[in-house]
Scaffold this active site. Structure first.
Site, PDB file in Angstrom:
ATOM      1  N   HIS A  16       8.973   2.364  -0.790  1.00  0.00           N
ATOM      2  CA  HIS A  16       8.806   1.481  -1.954  1.00  0.00           C
ATOM      3  C   HIS A  16       8.752   0.011  -1.531  1.00  0.00           C
ATOM      4  O   HIS A  16       9.010  -0.858  -2.358  1.00  0.00           O
ATOM      5  CB  HIS A  16       9.952   1.708  -2.947  1.00  0.00           C
ATOM      6  CG  HIS A  16       9.996   3.107  -3.492  1.00  0.00           C
ATOM      7  ND1 HIS A  16      10.887   4.060  -3.053  1.00  0.00           N
ATOM      8  CD2 HIS A  16       9.229   3.722  -4.418  1.00  0.00           C
ATOM      9  CE1 HIS A  16      10.675   5.204  -3.697  1.00  0.00           C
ATOM     10  NE2 HIS A  16       9.676   5.026  -4.529  1.00  0.00           N
ATOM     11  N   ASP A  32      -4.476  -2.832   5.127  1.00  0.00           N
ATOM     12  CA  ASP A  32      -4.058  -3.912   4.226  1.00  0.00           C
ATOM     13  C   ASP A  32      -4.305  -3.592   2.763  1.00  0.00           C
ATOM     14  O   ASP A  32      -4.858  -4.406   2.015  1.00  0.00           O
ATOM     15  CB  ASP A  32      -4.763  -5.233   4.600  1.00  0.00           C
ATOM     16  CG  ASP A  32      -4.262  -5.772   5.925  1.00  0.00           C
ATOM     17  OD1 ASP A  32      -3.069  -5.586   6.226  1.00  0.00           O
ATOM     18  OD2 ASP A  32      -5.072  -6.345   6.680  1.00  0.00           O
ATOM     19  N   LYS A  74       2.806  11.206  -1.735  1.00  0.00           N
ATOM     20  CA  LYS A  74       1.930  12.392  -1.704  1.00  0.00           C
ATOM     21  C   LYS A  74       2.513  13.440  -2.632  1.00  0.00           C
ATOM     22  O   LYS A  74       3.731  13.562  -2.766  1.00  0.00           O
ATOM     23  CB  LYS A  74       1.849  12.949  -0.284  1.00  0.00           C
ATOM     24  CG  LYS A  74       0.657  13.846  -0.047  1.00  0.00           C
ATOM     25  CD  LYS A  74      -0.624  13.040  -0.050  1.00  0.00           C
ATOM     26  CE  LYS A  74      -1.672  13.515   0.865  1.00  0.00           C
ATOM     27  NZ  LYS A  74      -2.589  12.478   1.307  1.00  0.00           N
ATOM     28  N   SER A  98      -9.803   3.580  -3.373  1.00  0.00           N
ATOM     29  CA  SER A  98      -8.869   3.784  -4.483  1.00  0.00           C
ATOM     30  C   SER A  98      -8.265   2.449  -4.921  1.00  0.00           C
ATOM     31  O   SER A  98      -8.063   2.192  -6.109  1.00  0.00           O
ATOM     32  CB  SER A  98      -7.721   4.708  -4.061  1.00  0.00           C
ATOM     33  OG  SER A  98      -8.090   6.047  -4.204  1.00  0.00           O
TER      34      SER A  98
HETATM   35  N1  GLU Z   1      -5.737  11.748  -0.419  1.00  0.00           N
HETATM   36  C1  GLU Z   1      -6.351  10.643   0.216  1.00  0.00           C
HETATM   37  C2  GLU Z   1      -5.636  10.299   1.514  1.00  0.00           C
HETATM   38  O1  GLU Z   1      -4.979  11.119   2.094  1.00  0.00           O
HETATM   39  C3  GLU Z   1      -6.537   9.453  -0.716  1.00  0.00           C
HETATM   40  C4  GLU Z   1      -5.304   8.831  -1.244  1.00  0.00           C
HETATM   41  C5  GLU Z   1      -5.539   7.771  -2.303  1.00  0.00           C
HETATM   42  O2  GLU Z   1      -6.662   7.417  -2.568  1.00  0.00           O
HETATM   43  O3  GLU Z   1      -4.547   7.306  -2.870  1.00  0.00           O
HETATM   44  O4  GLU Z   1      -5.770   9.245   2.045  1.00  0.00           O
END
Ligand code: GLU
Length: 471
Positions: free
Chosen positions: A64, A99, A106, A362
């Site tokens: 965090h 960055d 996960k 993302s």
């Molecule tokens: N699951 C993807 C990874 O392992 C993407 C994670 C995301 O976009 O937050 O990097």
């Protein structure tokens, strides 16, 4: 393969090795390494036939030090708590390397996806989201899931809809999850992002002539032979972009087997063949490998494992012929096997760098959701007008006219997809240079993985040291 290998032990082994090259106290290193919290849950699914099934799931929030925490949700029959924790740790390091201002997380739901109808999968996904809401484990400023193995835009749309329907974080609700379909708050380029990032990373590594020379290779991608394991979202796009840049895809592997053609495989034709026949095998002109794991041992310059963890282990490492191993999957090479590959003079492009394209885009999607505007919307037409004026005045001054198609191409303003892709390219190139510089600074014998860990540890440590620890 090699189920006995504990994934978190592998990640921590790599961490410990790298920590020796940093100057942080053991307390701080422990705080960076450890997983902050894991939520294990079981919830009921009402199946289509009316029966009830207990579904087991997790969400691990590794660090965090930055909020929100971020990482995908995996649907797999063998997903377990250790795996989710290990993957959440990789997310922390991955975000630091590129960055992206998030901590790592996960999630996983323990299901064999093919056993459930679409309606059941929707109920599972919505209920999982509800469980996360109840425990404050989801939200645009808290924890932002994304696709991973077994999930995609459809699941993300269900999650965003459930989150919004529960009346959470009204204005920013769409930023509770990324990897959504474009029509539901997604960003253009996210689907291809991990594969495209993998391509940018491999291309950049091949740009260093002295590094390629050590491997007995020439600079650049042109003509390099490539084997890709996994034709899912990541493997498919990585293969496609590598091929378009001049590399020759000689081998492709899936569950049911692998195919090999030293003259090169046409990716689109292979995908169509697999769709039509339900198997990658018997592709015209290619040789079949019924044991799919043998694809890893094929003769090639670059091997791209783009499936799951623990694929190259002490069992098969001695037979790996590729000179560059590009880890598009998370954890495909065990820590011990990495040592063997490196001492054999091979190059490993580590997962936490090479597959960071997904979380990078993302991040762009999350920014779009918070700002409520498509990238390029304000600037595209303005850029086009400025470029047009500039070119027209050059034409007037020189008295020469540019061909119409060239003119149109040159004046074009950047679309959302252009901006996302160029932001990704910039990120992947910069991150590679940072890691390579650290490797050169410490000692050229140190692996890119260790250098990447040093980079990540230092960046996370700085945040902890600057924020002060709550008394
Ligand atoms: N699951 C993807 C990874 O392992 C993407 C994670 C995301 O976009 O937050 O990097």
């Amino acid at each position: 393969m090699a189920k006995h290998i504990k994934f978190s032990t592998q990640v921590n082994q790599n961490f410990t090795k790298a920590a020796r090259y940093t100057r942080h106290s053991s307390g701080l290193l422990k705080q960076i390494k450890i997983c902050n919290s894991v939520y294990e849950m079981t919830f009921p699914l009402k199946k289509d036939d009316g029966s009830i099934e207990a579904i087991k799931a997790w969400r691990a929030e590794h660090s965090h030090h930055k909020l929100p925490v971020k990482g995908g949700i995996r649907y797999a029959a063998n997903v377990n708590q250790d795996e989710v924790i290990a993957l959440s740790a990789l997310m922390t390091y991955k975000c630091a390397i590129v960055d992206v201002p998030f901590g790592g997380a996960k999630g996983g739901i323990k299901i064999a996806k093919w056993k459930y109808s679409d309606a059941e999968l929707e109920r599972i996904t919505r209920r999982y989201t509800y469980e996360l809401i109840k425990k404050n484990c989801i939200g645009p400023g808290i924890d932002v899931p994304a696709p991973d193995y077994g999930t995609g835009p459809r699941e993300m749309a269900w999650m965003a809809d459930t989150y919004g329907a529960m009346g959470e974080a009204k204005l920013e609700a769409l930023g509770c999850v990324t990897g959504k379909p474009v029509g539901q708050g997604g960003v253009r380029g996210r689907t291809e992002a991990t594969g495209r990032g993998t391509f940018f990373g491999i291309r950049e590594a091949c740009e260093f002539e002295e590094d390629m020379k050590k491997l007995g290779l020439t600079k650049g991608l042109d003509g390099k032979t490539v084997v890709v394991q996994g034709l899912g979202n990541v493997g498919y796009y990585a293969a496609k972009f590598l091929h378009e840049a001049g590399a020759v895809i000689v081998g492709l592997a899936e569950y049911e087997g692998a195919i090999y053609n030293p003259k090169g495989l046409d990716i689109e034709a292979v995908v169509k063949h697999r769709k039509d026949t339900s198997s990658i095998l018997n592709f015209p002109g290619a040789q079949n490998l019924d044991d799919t794991s043998l694809a890893l041992e094929l003769e090639c310059d670059i091997l791209v494992p783009a499936a799951l963890e623990n694929q190259i282990t002490m069992d098969n490492v001695g037979r790996i012929k590729a000179k560059i191993i590009g880890e598009a999957a998370n954890g495909p090479v065990t820590a011990d096997a990495s040592e063997v590959l490196l001492s054999g003079g091979k190059m490993i492009l580590p997962d936490m760098y090479l597959n960071a394209g997904g979380v990078t885009v993302s991040y762009f999607e999350w920014l779009k959701n918070l700002s409520h505007i498509r990238f390029g919307r304000l600037s595209k037409r303005f850029e086009e007008n400025v470029n047009t004026k500039l070119l027209r005045s050059i034409e007037d001054m020189t008295g020469k006219k540019m061909p119409e198609e060239v003119f149109r191409e040159v004046v074009l303003g950047a679309s959302e997809e252009d901006l996302v892709n160029s932001g990704l390219e910039e990120t992947m190139i910069n991150a590679y240079h940072e890691i390579r510089d650290i490797k050169m600074r410490i000692n050229d014998d140190v692996s890119l993985r260790t250098a990447a860990f040093v980079n990540a540890i230092d960046k996370v440590a700085v945040t902890y040291l600057q924020m002060g620890i709550f008394p």
